[in-house]
Design a protein around this motif. Structure first.
Motif, short mmCIF file in Angstrom:
data_model
loop_
_atom_site.label_atom_id
_atom_site.label_comp_id
_atom_site.label_asym_id
_atom_site.label_seq_id
_atom_site.Cartn_x
_atom_site.Cartn_y
_atom_site.Cartn_z
N VAL A 316 0.86 -1.18 0.00
CA VAL A 316 0.00 0.00 0.00
C VAL A 316 0.90 1.23 0.00
CG1 VAL A 316 -1.75 1.34 1.23
CG2 VAL A 316 -1.88 -1.15 1.23
N VAL A 317 0.75 2.09 -0.99
CA VAL A 317 1.52 3.33 -1.09
C VAL A 317 0.63 4.47 -0.62
CG1 VAL A 317 2.73 4.91 -2.63
CG2 VAL A 317 2.88 2.43 -3.00
N VAL A 318 1.07 5.18 0.41
CA VAL A 318 0.29 6.29 0.98
C VAL A 318 0.91 7.61 0.51
CG1 VAL A 318 -0.62 7.34 3.07
CG2 VAL A 318 -0.19 4.88 3.00
N VAL A 319 0.08 8.44 -0.12
CA VAL A 319 0.52 9.74 -0.64
C VAL A 319 -0.05 10.83 0.26
CG1 VAL A 319 0.56 11.26 -2.64
CG2 VAL A 319 0.50 8.78 -2.97
N GLY A 320 0.82 11.71 0.73
CA GLY A 320 0.38 12.79 1.61
C GLY A 320 -0.22 13.95 0.87
N SER A 321 -0.70 14.93 1.63
CA SER A 321 -1.35 16.10 1.04
C SER A 321 -0.32 17.01 0.38
CB SER A 321 -2.11 16.88 2.12
OG SER A 321 -1.21 17.38 3.08
N GLU A 322 -0.83 17.98 -0.39
CA GLU A 322 0.03 18.84 -1.19
C GLU A 322 0.95 19.71 -0.32
OE1 GLU A 322 -3.20 18.61 -1.38
OE2 GLU A 322 -3.83 18.14 -3.42
N GLY A 323 0.46 20.15 0.83
CA GLY A 323 1.25 21.06 1.64
C GLY A 323 2.02 20.40 2.77
N ARG A 324 1.33 19.71 3.66
CA ARG A 324 1.96 19.20 4.87
C ARG A 324 2.44 17.76 4.74
NH1 ARG A 324 -1.80 16.01 7.53
NH2 ARG A 324 -3.95 16.22 6.81
N GLY A 325 2.13 17.09 3.66
CA GLY A 325 2.55 15.70 3.50
C GLY A 325 1.71 14.76 4.34
N LEU A 326 2.35 13.73 4.89
CA LEU A 326 1.64 12.76 5.72
C LEU A 326 1.26 13.36 7.06
CD1 LEU A 326 3.80 9.54 5.16
CD2 LEU A 326 1.64 10.11 4.05
N SER A 327 0.06 13.05 7.54
CA SER A 327 -0.32 13.47 8.88
C SER A 327 0.46 12.64 9.91
CB SER A 327 -1.82 13.29 9.10
OG SER A 327 -2.19 11.94 8.96
N ARG A 328 0.52 13.12 11.14
CA ARG A 328 1.36 12.48 12.14
C ARG A 328 0.94 11.03 12.40
NH1 ARG A 328 0.86 11.53 17.41
NH2 ARG A 328 -1.12 12.66 17.48
#
Length: 369
Positions: A316-328
């Motif tokens: 499973v590849v998790v892609v973070g948001s455009e600004g902050r990336g992955l959430s904690r």
């Protein structure tokens, strides 16, 4: 003449007598309407079981709506028996009912998807634009309701297929001016074609996970707070191109499958299931329990993407948001955090580009295994 018979404002007619009755004509209006029906006996209420006999006026209204829908060649309105599910997509979840159990009310005309700053209401029709997305939608048998064709457009093989397929399926074909189509689409490039479709129906995540597990090397893509529908569409397109079995994203604070996302995916959303989940962290843990290795894309990740040995197994590849990336929480839940080596002059990659680079490396490693 004696008395005040000559005074101004004198009465010249006899006094008004007793008022006559209606002869029983108003009796029906004075009678009560009967007892208040409980929720399970109201046909318009979500708790209605459907087994009780309909009130005469309600049955008459529903029959009238069915006859009108048959004459106009459309499906009956929501809440009327015989209404078809007009949501589209690979899933079966459809549009969530409102508090009273009816489908969300739609505005007149399709929702202007691209180019609008105001957020349109959920559950309203979408307008797919562009020749490739419209062709893919028709090939996937998306339940479209209308086709808009601009006057004087250049006819090619795709336009011929669009018009022929729409005519064969009984979709209304409306020829309008290019200026009107520009207004409907918010000025987005539409290539003279627009297809009105009902809201997208997402795949159930459990079904997606079960279908992916049947592959020898399953691959899924998760989106953590991606808010740009163009990035969502681009990720779906890359996931379909590199053989992923599905994409899942959160219901809140994330882009959904709008016409903008559909257009960016170039129709790949018709071939690849997309699911919405309530809690991404809990869903990732469910994937781990199913045997998947979860990797999150992080610019500060400890593992280089070109050293990702886990790519050959269930992933499973998790892609973070455009600004902050992955959430904690999501970053802490991932098994690995993967970085993409870049020149020092570039801080980070676009979310969809990072996903494409990672998926391409996964496919390359699997081809060598």
């Amino acid at each position: 003449m004696a008395g005040n018979s000559q005074r101004r404002g004198r009465r010249v007619t006899s006094k008004k007598g007793a008022t006559g009755g209606s002869g029983g004509k108003n009796k029906a209006g004075l009678s009560g309407k009967g007892r208040t029906l409980p929720a399970d006996e109201r046909p318009w209420h979500k708790a209605y079981s459907g087994t009780e006999k309909l009130p005469q006026r309600t049955a008459w209204k529903q029959d009238k709506e069915r006859r009108a829908a048959a004459e106009e060649g459309r499906a009956p309105k929501a809440g009327v028996p015989g209404t078809k599910d007009t949501t589209w997509g690979r899933g079966t979840q459809g549009v969530k009912p409102t508090k009273r159990g009816k489908a969300p009310a739609s505005r007149s005309g399709p929702r202007v998807a691209p180019g609008r700053r105001s957020t349109p209401a959920k559950g309203t029709p979408e307008l797919l634009v562009g020749r490739n997305p419209v062709v893919e939608a028709l090939r996937a048998r998306v339940p479209a309701t209308a086709l808009y064709v601009a006057n004087g457009i250049e006819i090619d093989d795709r336009v011929n297929e669009i018009i022929r397929t729409s005519a064969d399926r009984g979709i209304a074909i409306l020829e309008i001016s290019r200026a009107e189509l520009d207004r409907m689409t918010g000025g987005v490039l539409h290539q003279g074609i627009g297809l009105q479709v009902p809201p997208y129906a997402y795949e159930a995540f459990e079904d997606m996970l079960a279908a992916a597990a049947e592959h020898p090397a399953p691959l899924l893509v998760a989106l953590d707070g991606v808010t740009d529908p163009r990035n969502l569409g681009a990720v779906i397109r890359s996931a379909a191109a590199f053989g992923a079995q599905g994409v899942f994203l959160t219901e809140r604070r994330a882009a959904g499958m709008t016409a903008t996302a559909w257009r960016t995916s170039a129709g790949a959303a018709a071939r690849l299931p997309v699911a919405q989940v309530t809690n991404l962290t809990r869903t990732i843990k469910a994937c781990q329990q199913a045997g998947f290795v979860v990797v999150g894309l992080d610019a500060d990740g400890e593992t280089d993407v070109y050293d990702l040995e886990a790519a050959v197994g269930p992933l499973v590849v998790v892609v973070g948001s455009e600004g902050r990336g992955l959430s904690r929480l999501v970053g802490e839940t991932c098994d690995l955090r993967v970085s993409i080596p870049m020149a020092s002059t570039v801080e980070s990659l676009n979310a969809s580009v990072a996903a494409a680079v990672t998926l391409a490396e996964v496919v390359r490693r699997r081809s060598m295994a």
